[in-house]
Scaffold this active site. Structure first.
Site, mmCIF file in Angstrom:
data_model
loop_
_atom_site.group_PDB
_atom_site.id
_atom_site.type_symbol
_atom_site.label_atom_id
_atom_site.label_comp_id
_atom_site.label_asym_id
_atom_site.label_seq_id
_atom_site.Cartn_x
_atom_site.Cartn_y
_atom_site.Cartn_z
ATOM 1 N N ASP A 168 -1.073 128.393 8.152
ATOM 2 C CA ASP A 168 -0.988 127.692 6.868
ATOM 3 C C ASP A 168 -2.311 127.782 6.119
ATOM 4 O O ASP A 168 -3.292 127.138 6.499
ATOM 5 C CB ASP A 168 -0.626 126.229 7.133
ATOM 6 N N HIS B 181 8.663 130.241 0.448
ATOM 7 C CA HIS B 181 7.526 129.415 0.039
ATOM 8 C C HIS B 181 6.316 130.262 -0.336
ATOM 9 O O HIS B 181 5.647 129.999 -1.344
ATOM 10 C CB HIS B 181 7.172 128.454 1.180
#
Length: 435
Positions: A249, A343
């Site tokens: 991330d 995403h």
């Protein structure tokens, strides 16, 4: 949770720990080590005692004639004084606390200035590995600075409470509503905001208690949240962080080495209002991850939601983590390699008019509900020169069709103006409060 990675810098300092206990007794005359000496030897050599004969809860003290230097984790020190406040471009820390305060009834500009003066003095001392100058709890007495950072900001409501409405930046206007928001007002916003991070949990907690005690009668806690990241040295080599969904991330975070970094993240020295020169705006969100639903997905389905390989962070279009994503690549059946609602596709700056923000989050876990559901997710903190050009356009696009949105829930939100760093002899916010 934008698709960006977190840069970091730290400066080591040479500090040493004091011996933590008296000398161990000598070996017995028969040549058999005493139990205490054996434990000391085991601690020094890294021996792990098994269940048989192990002394649970005891740790050996080093011999008094041997002063043990702090490890690199304990010795690392961030600087309080500087062009920018600490805790923005520093590397992710293992432990963090976010806390917002409201000024108490009757407290105004003068009380706020005195509070920021106290907080700044405390931050300077604690970040250097020193004790607070009054009422220190001693919790961090044995530790070095441990990369402690303390960062201070002002919320929208602060300016009316202190009679400084004319100094309130336009960039601090409330964020728009988003369809994915399920916000708890009691855990959102606030007059003042403090971000604390460190690579040692006791050092971070010590700073949190010091901040709360310094608030005295001038301010009360509105909300407080605890977070964590992977500890430094836990992986064989430095790597981008993973979140509680198991995904790498932060791959595309802007980096300080990029020529347009300062322009995207910090208010220019010639910016307005003047007191925000070299400052930044922090968007803070508590994002609950619906982990039970997420973990029901297959590994392939999870990768399609994100648009990247779970194992390496590489884009589904191929390559390594840092390979540029090919948004047009298709498979043998003509399907996009990176799904249209992935995403990572939606959060790309080139898909949002160049909008970029520096993400510097913490994970959180606040227990398990009676139904077995974990209260866990991301304490999302992002930095930008102007949230209208950073966070807002990206979140609006995510709101319209991000595949990840059904697995997360935005539960609290705040926006804070974080002024530039304090110079020697100054306190944070002095140009606002005394200008």
């Amino acid at each position: 949770m934008a698709d960006q990675s977190t840069p970091g810098t730290s400066a080591p300092t040479a500090r040493q720990a004091e011996p933590s206990g008296p000398a161990s007794p000598e070996d017995t005359p028969t040549g058999v080590m005493s139990r205490r000496r054996l434990l000391g030897t085991a601690g020094a050599t890294g021996l792990v005692l098994g269940a048989a004969g192990a002394a649970v809860g005891y740790a050996a003290a080093p011999a008094p004639e041997k002063t043990v230097p702090l490890t690199s984790v304990g010795a690392d020190m961030a600087m309080f004084h500087g062009k920018h406040q600490p805790g923005i471009t520093d590397a992710l820390q293992a432990c963090g606390h976010l806390v917002a305060f409201d000024l108490t009834a009757g407290a105004g500009r003068r009380e706020a200035a005195a509070l920021l003066r106290r907080w700044s003095a405390t931050a300077r001392r604690l970040m250097a590995g020193e004790a607070a100058d009054h009422g220190d709890t001693g919790v961090a007495r044995d530790a070095g600075p441990s990369s402690l950072t303390m960062t201070f900001g002002f919320g929208h409501s602060f300016f009316a409470r202190t009679g400084l409405e004319k100094q309130r930046p336009a960039a601090l206007d409330p964020l728009p509503d988003f369809s994915s928001d399920r916000l708890d007002k009691a855990r959102s916003d606030g007059d003042l905001w403090v971000q604390i991070g460190a690579n040692d949990a006791l050092v971070a907690f010590h700073a949190l208690r010091a901040v709360q005690k310094d608030a005295g009668s001038a301010a009360r806690v509105r909300w407080q949240m605890n977070g964590f990241n992977r500890s430094p040295g836990a992986t064989a080599a430095p790597m981008t962080a993973r979140n509680l969904m198991g995904q790498i991330d932060g791959t595309r975070n802007p980096k300080p080495s990029e020529p347009d970094f300062d322009g995207r993240i910090f208010v220019p020295s010639s910016g307005t209002p003047e007191w925000m020169a070299n400052g930044s705006y922090a968007v803070v969100r508590r994002i609950r991850m619906l982990l039970d639903d997420w973990e029901k997905l297959s590994g392939t389905a999870q990768e399609d939601v994100i648009g990247r390989r779970k194992s390496t962070g590489a884009p589904l279009s191929g390559g390594t983590e840092t390979t540029a994503m090919d948004l047009d690549k298709t498979d043998a059946d003509g399907n996009l390699a990176v799904p249209i609602n992935a995403h990572a596709r939606i959060t790309r700056p080139d898909q949002n008019g160049g909008a970029a923000m520096l993400r510097r989050p913490f994970s959180f876990h606040d227990g398990i509900g009676t139904d077995g559901t974990p209260d866990a997710g991301l304490l999302f903190v992002c930095w930008q020169a102007d949230p209208v050009r950073g966070f807002v356009p990206v979140q609006r696009k995510l709101d319209r069709g991000d595949a990840l949105s059904q697995y997360i829930r935005h539960e609290s939100s705040g926006l804070f103006a974080v002024p530039g760093g304090a110079g020697e002899g100054e306190y944070v916010g002095q140009r606002l409060l005394e200008g």
